[in-house]
Write a protein that holds these residues in place. Structure first.
Motif, PDB file in Angstrom:
ATOM      1  N   VAL A 143       0.837  -1.198   0.000  1.00 27.87           N
ATOM      2  CA  VAL A 143       0.000   0.000   0.000  1.00 27.87           C
ATOM      3  C   VAL A 143       0.870   1.246   0.000  1.00 27.87           C
ATOM      4  N   GLN A 144       1.949   1.247   0.775  1.00 23.10           N
ATOM      5  CA  GLN A 144       2.841   2.399   0.821  1.00 23.10           C
ATOM      6  C   GLN A 144       3.503   2.661  -0.530  1.00 23.10           C
ATOM      7  N   GLN A 145       3.844   1.593  -1.258  1.00 25.63           N
ATOM      8  CA  GLN A 145       4.506   1.757  -2.556  1.00 25.63           C
ATOM      9  C   GLN A 145       3.556   2.240  -3.640  1.00 25.63           C
ATOM     10  N   ASP A 146       2.248   2.108  -3.417  1.00 29.68           N
ATOM     11  CA  ASP A 146       1.279   2.441  -4.463  1.00 29.68           C
ATOM     12  C   ASP A 146       0.698   3.837  -4.296  1.00 29.68           C
ATOM     13  N   PHE A 183       1.497  -0.537 -18.150  1.00 30.52           N
ATOM     14  CA  PHE A 183       0.900  -0.373 -16.816  1.00 30.52           C
ATOM     15  C   PHE A 183       1.980  -0.429 -15.743  1.00 30.52           C
ATOM     16  N   ASP A 184       2.839  -1.433 -15.816  1.00 30.74           N
ATOM     17  CA  ASP A 184       3.931  -1.541 -14.843  1.00 30.74           C
ATOM     18  C   ASP A 184       4.876  -0.353 -14.946  1.00 30.74           C
ATOM     19  N   TYR A 185       5.153   0.090 -16.182  1.00 30.53           N
ATOM     20  CA  TYR A 185       6.108   1.175 -16.379  1.00 30.53           C
ATOM     21  C   TYR A 185       5.581   2.499 -15.825  1.00 30.53           C
ATOM     22  N   LEU A 186       4.329   2.844 -16.142  1.00 29.38           N
ATOM     23  CA  LEU A 186       3.760   4.094 -15.646  1.00 29.38           C
ATOM     24  C   LEU A 186       3.705   4.100 -14.118  1.00 29.38           C
ATOM     25  N   THR A 187       3.384   2.943 -13.541  1.00 30.88           N
ATOM     26  CA  THR A 187       3.341   2.851 -12.084  1.00 30.88           C
ATOM     27  C   THR A 187       4.734   3.030 -11.487  1.00 30.88           C
ATOM     28  N   TRP A 188       5.732   2.405 -12.096  1.00 31.65           N
ATOM     29  CA  TRP A 188       7.112   2.531 -11.611  1.00 31.65           C
ATOM     30  C   TRP A 188       7.588   3.982 -11.681  1.00 31.65           C
ATOM     31  N   VAL A 189       7.267   4.662 -12.758  1.00 32.23           N
ATOM     32  CA  VAL A 189       7.692   6.059 -12.910  1.00 32.23           C
ATOM     33  C   VAL A 189       7.127   6.920 -11.778  1.00 32.23           C
ATOM     34  N   GLN A 190       5.873   6.697 -11.424  1.00 31.23           N
ATOM     35  CA  GLN A 190       5.267   7.466 -10.339  1.00 31.23           C
ATOM     36  C   GLN A 190       5.884   7.128  -8.980  1.00 31.23           C
ATOM     37  N   GLN A 191       6.357   5.900  -8.838  1.00 31.74           N
ATOM     38  CA  GLN A 191       6.945   5.474  -7.564  1.00 31.74           C
ATOM     39  C   GLN A 191       8.351   6.030  -7.348  1.00 31.74           C
ATOM     40  N   HIS A 192       9.010   6.493  -8.423  1.00 30.88           N
ATOM     41  CA  HIS A 192      10.398   6.949  -8.319  1.00 30.88           C
ATOM     42  C   HIS A 192      10.555   8.361  -8.903  1.00 30.88           C
ATOM     43  N   PRO A 193       9.863   9.333  -8.336  1.00 40.40           N
ATOM     44  CA  PRO A 193       9.901  10.695  -8.901  1.00 40.40           C
ATOM     45  C   PRO A 193      11.287  11.328  -8.883  1.00 40.40           C
ATOM     46  N   GLU A 194      12.055  11.107  -7.812  1.00 44.64           N
ATOM     47  CA  GLU A 194      13.372  11.725  -7.730  1.00 44.64           C
ATOM     48  C   GLU A 194      14.313  11.146  -8.769  1.00 44.64           C
ATOM     49  N   GLN A 212       1.357   8.081  -2.210  1.00 49.10           N
ATOM     50  CA  GLN A 212       1.826   8.887  -1.092  1.00 49.10           C
ATOM     51  C   GLN A 212       0.818   8.822   0.062  1.00 49.10           C
ATOM     52  N   PRO A 213       1.251   9.171   1.288  1.00 46.14           N
ATOM     53  CA  PRO A 213       0.285   9.233   2.403  1.00 46.14           C
ATOM     54  C   PRO A 213      -0.877  10.169   2.073  1.00 46.14           C
ATOM     55  N   ASN A 214      -2.065   9.763   2.420  1.00 45.26           N
ATOM     56  CA  ASN A 214      -3.300  10.527   2.184  1.00 45.26           C
ATOM     57  C   ASN A 214      -3.645  10.667   0.703  1.00 45.26           C
ATOM     58  N   GLN A 215      -3.022   9.865  -0.174  1.00 45.94           N
ATOM     59  CA  GLN A 215      -3.344   9.890  -1.612  1.00 45.94           C
ATOM     60  C   GLN A 215      -4.474   8.913  -1.878  1.00 45.94           C
ATOM     61  N   MET A 216      -5.622   9.417  -2.341  1.00 46.07           N
ATOM     62  CA  MET A 216      -6.781   8.551  -2.536  1.00 46.07           C
ATOM     63  C   MET A 216      -6.597   7.603  -3.715  1.00 46.07           C
ATOM     64  N   TYR A 217      -6.175   8.127  -4.869  1.00 46.75           N
ATOM     65  CA  TYR A 217      -6.062   7.299  -6.075  1.00 46.75           C
ATOM     66  C   TYR A 217      -4.615   6.806  -6.212  1.00 46.75           C
ATOM     67  N   ALA A 218      -4.453   5.506  -6.155  1.00 50.84           N
ATOM     68  CA  ALA A 218      -3.124   4.900  -6.150  1.00 50.84           C
ATOM     69  C   ALA A 218      -2.436   5.109  -7.493  1.00 50.84           C
ATOM     70  N   TYR A 219      -1.114   4.942  -7.505  1.00 45.66           N
ATOM     71  CA  TYR A 219      -0.364   5.031  -8.749  1.00 45.66           C
ATOM     72  C   TYR A 219      -0.915   4.047  -9.783  1.00 45.66           C
ATOM     73  N   SER A 220      -1.227   2.838  -9.341  1.00 46.50           N
ATOM     74  CA  SER A 220      -1.725   1.821 -10.264  1.00 46.50           C
ATOM     75  C   SER A 220      -3.064   2.229 -10.865  1.00 46.50           C
ATOM     76  N   ALA A 221      -3.927   2.877 -10.049  1.00 50.39           N
ATOM     77  CA  ALA A 221      -5.220   3.343 -10.571  1.00 50.39           C
ATOM     78  C   ALA A 221      -5.001   4.421 -11.623  1.00 50.39           C
ATOM     79  N   ARG A 222      -4.079   5.348 -11.352  1.00 51.49           N
ATOM     80  CA  ARG A 222      -3.788   6.402 -12.312  1.00 51.49           C
ATOM     81  C   ARG A 222      -3.252   5.815 -13.625  1.00 51.49           C
TER      82      ARG A 222
END
Length: 453
Positions: A93-96, A419-430, A98-108
């Motif tokens: 859940v933490q990887q998908d 799908f995996d790629y877009l999710t990974w990109v959101q997980q590693h912004p820095e 940010q805290p208090n983020q309603m729509y997960a990276y995977s949903a986006r």
């Protein structure tokens, strides 16, 4: 030209895209509750039960594309200092998000793919979610897609720069309305004088890199594909050989900033004759038969996976003589006035002769394509979006679409799960901001493994 390929036009054998990695099904083991190995058979009461190959059922079930989960975290509070202690969320859940983020990276990621690759309008997605009991408004869907576009924009900018140095290009465009863009003043590429422009298009560009990767890019604005490739080639590294650019013969799709090797689409030339077959039944069939030989030669090159130099030599040996025969016959017909120059057949012959050098470039230049079919096929993605959603409201909305459609299409071409790629990109912004070159679709997995280590 933007006309559809004629139904009788021969098809260049379509190169298979690299397969996208399949997601394996989850497995659940169901044990026999009442029986176990070594027990007496309850049927015959003679034999004993032994382990045997398990029975297997693959069940595919349906559910809403999005699943809402309310996470309730236990909290404790010190009655002296007032500090709170809150239970941690599971790692997944933490990887998908940010805290208090309603729509997960995977949903986006799923929202972006549904809209900008599959062509499902936001209002249609909203209706589906309403039917399934999880309401997500169209405006919310766009907002979440914009987050994805902003996250991946640094990589998109790097890909534009990589495209500038590509040795091979394919370009084309298709009309696409942007409501807020009524007209602009744009300099004429020949004279430099400002002129009023109103026509907006979705321009497509395929850049084949020297390293083997293929970039698929889309830009929607008031302008044509020729103007866009001029913008890209203006960033090209000085000293590189002239690139080969495949397009139709429209002047708006020609480049002007640097010298290029112009390669023109033979499907467009062939269509000039195919469209008038009924009017000239004695002349047109032999032209179509000659063109058939050329596409058969191309199929031979693909079937035998010939290298670019071998393919070019094969076409020069077997296809160029056929093109020369057509050229000589057309010149003779027009010179002897056997064919009226202003007739449909005369115009088709004149088109072939006028663009002969570009049409035969595949016989002279390594890697030059026979036609522009691949680019036209990739333009079906924005066309599908246009058929379902009709237009963009603003240029900003069009730019969000361009970034996501380009990156998703490039992932598909590279055999990477978007799908995996877009999710990974959101997980590693820095990582994406500081080192976007290491986060390209074909190498991000290696980066992910290093981060994990």
């Amino acid at each position: 030209m933007r006309a559809k390929r004629h139904r009788h036009a021969p098809r260049e054998k379509k190169a298979k895209r690299p397969p996208t990695p399949a997601t394996p099904p989850t497995q659940e083991y169901h044990a026999l509750a009442e029986l176990s190995k070594g027990e007496r058979c309850p049927e015959c009461l003679i034999g004993t039960l032994n382990k045997y190959e398990p029975a297997v059922l693959l069940r595919i079930s349906g559910h809403s594309p999005y699943e809402a989960t309310r996470h309730i975290m236990e909290r404790l509070r010190c009655n002296a200092c007032g500090i709170y202690f809150t239970a941690a969320l599971p790692e997944a859940v933490q990887q998908d998000g940010q805290p208090n983020q309603m729509y997960a990276y995977s949903a986006r990621s799923l929202m972006a793919i549904s809209k900008y690759y599959m062509g499902q309008p936001f209002y249609r997605q909203e209706s589906l979610q309403h039917l399934l009991g999880l309401n997500i408004t169209a405006s919310t869907l766009f907002d979440q897609c914009e987050y994805v576009a902003n996250a991946i924009k640094p990589i998109y900018d790097v890909i534009l720069r990589l495209a500038a140095d590509a040795p091979y290009f394919e370009i084309d465009d298709t009309p696409y309305k942007i409501l807020s863009e009524t007209e602009i003043q744009k300099p004429n590429r020949k004279t430099g004088k400002l002129q009023r422009r109103t026509g907006s298009n979705a321009s497509g560009l395929i850049a084949s890199l020297a390293t083997g990767q293929v970039l698929i890019l889309i830009q929607t604005n008031i302008g044509h594909a020729g103007e866009w490739i001029d913008e890209i080639l203006s960033q090209r590294t000085v000293g590189l050989p002239a690139p080969t650019v495949m397009s139709d013969a429209l002047s708006s799709n020609k480049t002007s900033v640097i010298p290029v090797i112009e390669s023109l689409c033979n499907v467009h030339a062939r269509r000039q004759f195919a469209d008038i077959t009924d009017h000239f039944p004695e002349t047109v069939p032999w032209v179509l038969n000659d063109y058939k030989v050329i596409w058969e030669n191309e199929a031979h090159c693909q079937d035998n996976t010939l290298s670019p130099p071998d393919r070019q030599r094969y076409h020069k040996t077997h296809s160029l003589p056929v093109m020369e025969i057509m050229k000589n016959r057309f010149e003779t017909h027009l010179a002897d006035e056997d064919v009226e120059e202003n007739s449909g057949l005369g115009k088709a012959m004149s088109y072939f002769l006028r663009h002969y050098l570009g049409l035969t470039q595949f016989c002279h230049t390594e890697g030059a394509r026979l036609d522009n079919n691949r680019m036209e096929a990739e333009l079906k993605i924005p066309i599908r979006n246009r058929k379902n959603a009709y237009f963009y409201k603003t240029l900003a909305g069009a730019q969000v679409s361009d970034v996501l459609t380009s990156m998703i299409s490039t992932c598909v071409q590279a055999g990477v799960n978007p799908f995996d790629y877009l999710t990974w990109v959101q997980q590693h912004p820095e990582r994406v901001k500081t080192s976007p070159l290491t986060c390209l679709p074909w190498n991000y997995k290696g980066v992910s493994e290093k981060i994990a280590a």
